[in-house]
Design an enzyme around this catalytic site. Structure first.
Site, PDB file in Angstrom:
ATOM      1  N   SER A  10     -42.986  39.759 -70.727  1.00 16.52           N
ATOM      2  CA  SER A  10     -44.334  39.770 -71.378  1.00 16.52           C
ATOM      3  C   SER A  10     -44.628  38.624 -72.213  1.00 16.52           C
ATOM      4  CB  SER A  10     -44.473  41.017 -72.078  1.00 16.52           C
ATOM      5  OG  SER A  10     -45.786  41.337 -72.605  1.00 16.52           O
ATOM      6  N   ASP A  70     -44.481  24.837 -68.537  1.00 19.36           N
ATOM      7  CA  ASP A  70     -45.645  24.174 -67.838  1.00 19.36           C
ATOM      8  C   ASP A  70     -45.979  22.672 -68.902  1.00 19.36           C
ATOM      9  OD1 ASP A  70     -45.573  25.953 -65.891  1.00 19.36           O
ATOM     10  OD2 ASP A  70     -47.565  26.717 -66.491  1.00 19.36           O
ATOM     11  N   LYS A  75     -44.087  40.290 -66.280  1.00 19.96           N
ATOM     12  CA  LYS A  75     -45.074  41.207 -66.903  1.00 19.96           C
ATOM     13  C   LYS A  75     -46.362  40.071 -67.355  1.00 19.96           C
ATOM     14  CE  LYS A  75     -46.165  44.688 -70.136  1.00 19.96           C
ATOM     15  NZ  LYS A  75     -47.175  43.983 -70.970  1.00 19.96           N
TER      16      LYS A  75
END
Length: 394
Positions: free
Chosen positions: A294, A305, A319
């Site tokens: 999460s 990224d 999640k």
């Protein structure tokens, strides 16, 4: 049950019927008539309970049951109706303080209550409960028939009250019974220190994301004088997530200003959560594992990224959806999945997880050295150190 109580129930039912009919009209227009039988069935069952059921039933019990059943029918394990007790406990967790014994449960096996860790200096830690212990009974309640949320609720309670846990310890092939007195559990979510044996490497562990985690991290970085270190190891293993905005604040220290996460609602509307201008600009390695979930995946995904750090460990939990808590009357609430999130590269990780840059599994039965006290590091932490040193020496 008195007639006045039943009149109150029917008032609730009438309101529900009006709302449902309005929603159905907006959604399907002329098809409403096809679904009226469902609403009639609800009224029929209520009337049967009123006229035929042997035991007394309170109006609150019926209304709570109806709402819970409606939310459960969604088939979403993250959407749930919470009564006043459950809601209060959730708020305590979000704000980082509650009455309990100090046990963190594992996500690994949803059918067992496996102890992930105990919080230092809490009743569970003092009683000798260990990672890997399986909780089989809580005050004589068999845990095989209850959810993890219900088990957590049973272990929590007012400070000064007692709770008895029966745990099975696989390493000793025996069951132990321990009675503990609940205390106020204040959960520090961020801890930082020089890595043992490596005074120029900062080691930071974040155990969860509560509303204060961003502030805690800022204080830890300041007290450590983070700029004197050559690099940082951020440990997000066993971090099950938490508050979204806290994750964005934390990520802001480890990525440059720009997108941290995209939130996409049911209509496709996108909200961009951007990093604040607090980037510490240090070589960085992030430890992740199968229980990094999460909000912890939001931070990990942003670092991956935005290419400000290297992920070491195993694939994360996966999640990638966001829940919103809607407060209702009488201290109750409903938690609903309201959006999904995408990493800065617009990648959805829900049910997929994040693959680390460097794959390292722990040997079976070996525990991770979270917050290590000496230089006997587990293979993941040892690899993280070597990876960071290589970055520093480039």
């Amino acid at each position: 049950m008195g007639e006045r109580n039943w009149r109150k129930i029917w008032q609730h039912v009438a309101i529900v019927l009006v709302i449902v009919l309005a929603l159905m009209s907006a959604a399907v227009g002329g098809a409403v008539a096809l679904n009226v039988d469902h609403l009639g069935r609800l009224a029929q069952v209520l009337e049967l309970i009123h006229s035929q059921y042997l035991e007394k039933v309170s109006g609150d019990q019926l209304v709570d049951g109806a709402i819970k059943g409606m939310v459960d029918s969604l088939g979403d394990p993250y959407s749930t109706y919470m009564d006043a007790s459950d809601n209060r406990q959730l708020m305590d967790l979000i704000y980082g303080q509650f009455g309990g014994v100090g046990i963190v449960l594992s996500l690994k096996d949803p059918n067992k209550l496996i102890v992930l860790q105990t919080i230092k200096n809490t009743p569970a830690a003092k009683a000798g409960i260990l990672p890997g212990d399986v909780i089989v009974k809580i005050d004589n309640v068999d845990t095989s028939s209850i959810s993890q949320d219900k088990a957590v609720a049973l272990m929590r309670g007012d400070p000064g009250t007692k709770v008895t846990l029966e745990v099975y310890r696989e390493s000793e092939k025996k069951t132990l019974t321990m009675t503990m007195t609940r205390e106020n559990i204040s959960v520090p979510t961020v801890e930082g220190e020089p890595l043992p044996g490596q005074p120029d490497i900062a080691y930071i562990d974040i155990s969860q994301f509560s509303t204060d985690t961003g502030t805690e991290l800022a204080q830890v970085l300041k007290s450590m004088d983070i700029q004197k270190y050559k690099g940082v190891i951020l440990d997000l293993r066993y971090n099950h997530g938490g508050e979204l905005n806290a994750a964005v604040k934390v990520a802001s220290y480890f990525v440059t200003p720009g997108p941290v996460v995209y939130i996409v609602d049911k209509d496709g509307h996108v909200t961009t959560k951007n990093a604040e201008n607090t980037y510490i600009n240090k070589p960085l390695v992030v430890l992740v594992n199968e229980e990094t979930a999460s909000a912890a995946e939001i931070v990990s995904g942003a670092i991956r990224d935005r290419k400000t750090g290297t992920l070491v460990g195993v694939k994360t939990f996966g999640k990638g959806i966001v829940q919103t808590i809607f407060q209702l009357d009488s201290g109750t609430s409903v938690k609903l999945t309201t959006a999904k999130y995408l990493t800065p590269d617009k990648i959805s990780i829900n049910k997929k997880g994040i693959e680390p840059d460097v794959q390292v599994k722990l040997p079976k039965g070996e525990n991770a050295t979270v917050l290590p006290l000496d230089t006997n590091f587990d293979p993941q932490l040892a690899t993280a150190l070597r990876t960071l040193q290589a970055k520093i020496n480039r």
